[in-house]
Design a protein around this motif. Structure first.
Motif, PDB file in Angstrom:
ATOM      1  N   LEU A 236       0.830  -1.198   0.000  1.00 52.18           N
ATOM      2  CA  LEU A 236       0.000   0.000   0.000  1.00 52.18           C
ATOM      3  C   LEU A 236       0.871   1.258   0.000  1.00 52.18           C
ATOM      4  O   LEU A 236       1.979   1.255   0.543  1.00 52.18           O
ATOM      5  N   ILE A 237       0.333   2.308  -0.589  1.00 51.79           N
ATOM      6  CA  ILE A 237       0.972   3.617  -0.556  1.00 51.79           C
ATOM      7  C   ILE A 237      -0.053   4.597  -0.008  1.00 51.79           C
ATOM      8  O   ILE A 237      -1.185   4.662  -0.496  1.00 51.79           O
ATOM      9  N   ALA A 238       0.339   5.349   0.989  1.00 53.12           N
ATOM     10  CA  ALA A 238      -0.549   6.359   1.575  1.00 53.12           C
ATOM     11  C   ALA A 238      -0.052   7.744   1.181  1.00 53.12           C
ATOM     12  O   ALA A 238       1.148   7.959   0.992  1.00 53.12           O
ATOM     13  N   TYR A 239      -0.985   8.666   1.038  1.00 52.12           N
ATOM     14  CA  TYR A 239      -0.659  10.063   0.782  1.00 52.12           C
ATOM     15  C   TYR A 239      -1.839  10.899   1.225  1.00 52.12           C
ATOM     16  O   TYR A 239      -2.948  10.393   1.406  1.00 52.12           O
ATOM     17  N   THR A 240      -1.612  12.163   1.405  1.00 49.01           N
ATOM     18  CA  THR A 240      -2.718  13.070   1.694  1.00 49.01           C
ATOM     19  C   THR A 240      -2.888  13.998   0.512  1.00 49.01           C
ATOM     20  O   THR A 240      -1.962  14.224  -0.267  1.00 49.01           O
ATOM     21  N   ALA A 241      -4.094  14.514   0.372  1.00 49.91           N
ATOM     22  CA  ALA A 241      -4.392  15.471  -0.692  1.00 49.91           C
ATOM     23  C   ALA A 241      -5.481  16.416  -0.202  1.00 49.91           C
ATOM     24  O   ALA A 241      -6.296  16.039   0.658  1.00 49.91           O
TER      25      ALA A 241
END
Length: 135
Positions: A125-130
């Motif tokens: 998994l890859i997490a990021y915020t936007a």
């Protein structure tokens, strides 16, 4: 050498190195190299790789127009997630590229100001915020 004021030409010679990231096995370092583009009067940023033992010189890893930044290694060291405004995008999007080479894979399409990627420990998994726009 006599001192002199900085000129506009001097500014277009400045190159920057930032955001160094050591690979999980400690053998390579990914970093962002920013340099002026004399063709379009702006700066271009690309991801470069260098062996941590400096056995060979650094080499450019990403190419093309736009700015590539925020490289983040996958836990197995086979992939790098990064932000870029390539593909004639005005807004940065999240991309993934294999250390074996090839084209970068675009992971987001309409993310508004995505953050640098954070990989899960297993690399699945890859997490990021936007930024989220509400009505």
């Amino acid at each position: 050498m006599p001192k002199r004021p900085i000129t506009i030409d001097d500014l277009f010679k400045i190159q920057l190195v930032s955001d160094s990231q050591i690979s999980p096995d400690g053998k390579q370092i990914a970093f962002v190299h920013t340099s002026p583009s004399l063709e379009n009067d702006k700066y271009d940023s690309h991801i470069w790789l260098v062996p941590s033992d400096a056995a060979t010189p650094a080499a450019q890893f990403t190419f093309g127009a736009g700015k590539d930044r925020a490289p983040r290694w996958s836990p197995d060291g086979k992939w790098i997630a990064f932000l870029s405004n390539r593909d004639d995008e005005k807004k940065e999007q999240l991309y993934l590229i294999s250390l074996d080479g090839g084209e970068a894979i675009r992971l987001t399409h309409d993310a508004d100001k995505p953050s640098a990627a954070a990989w899960s420990p297993d690399g699945m998994l890859i997490a990021y915020t936007a930024k989220v726009m509400t009505k």
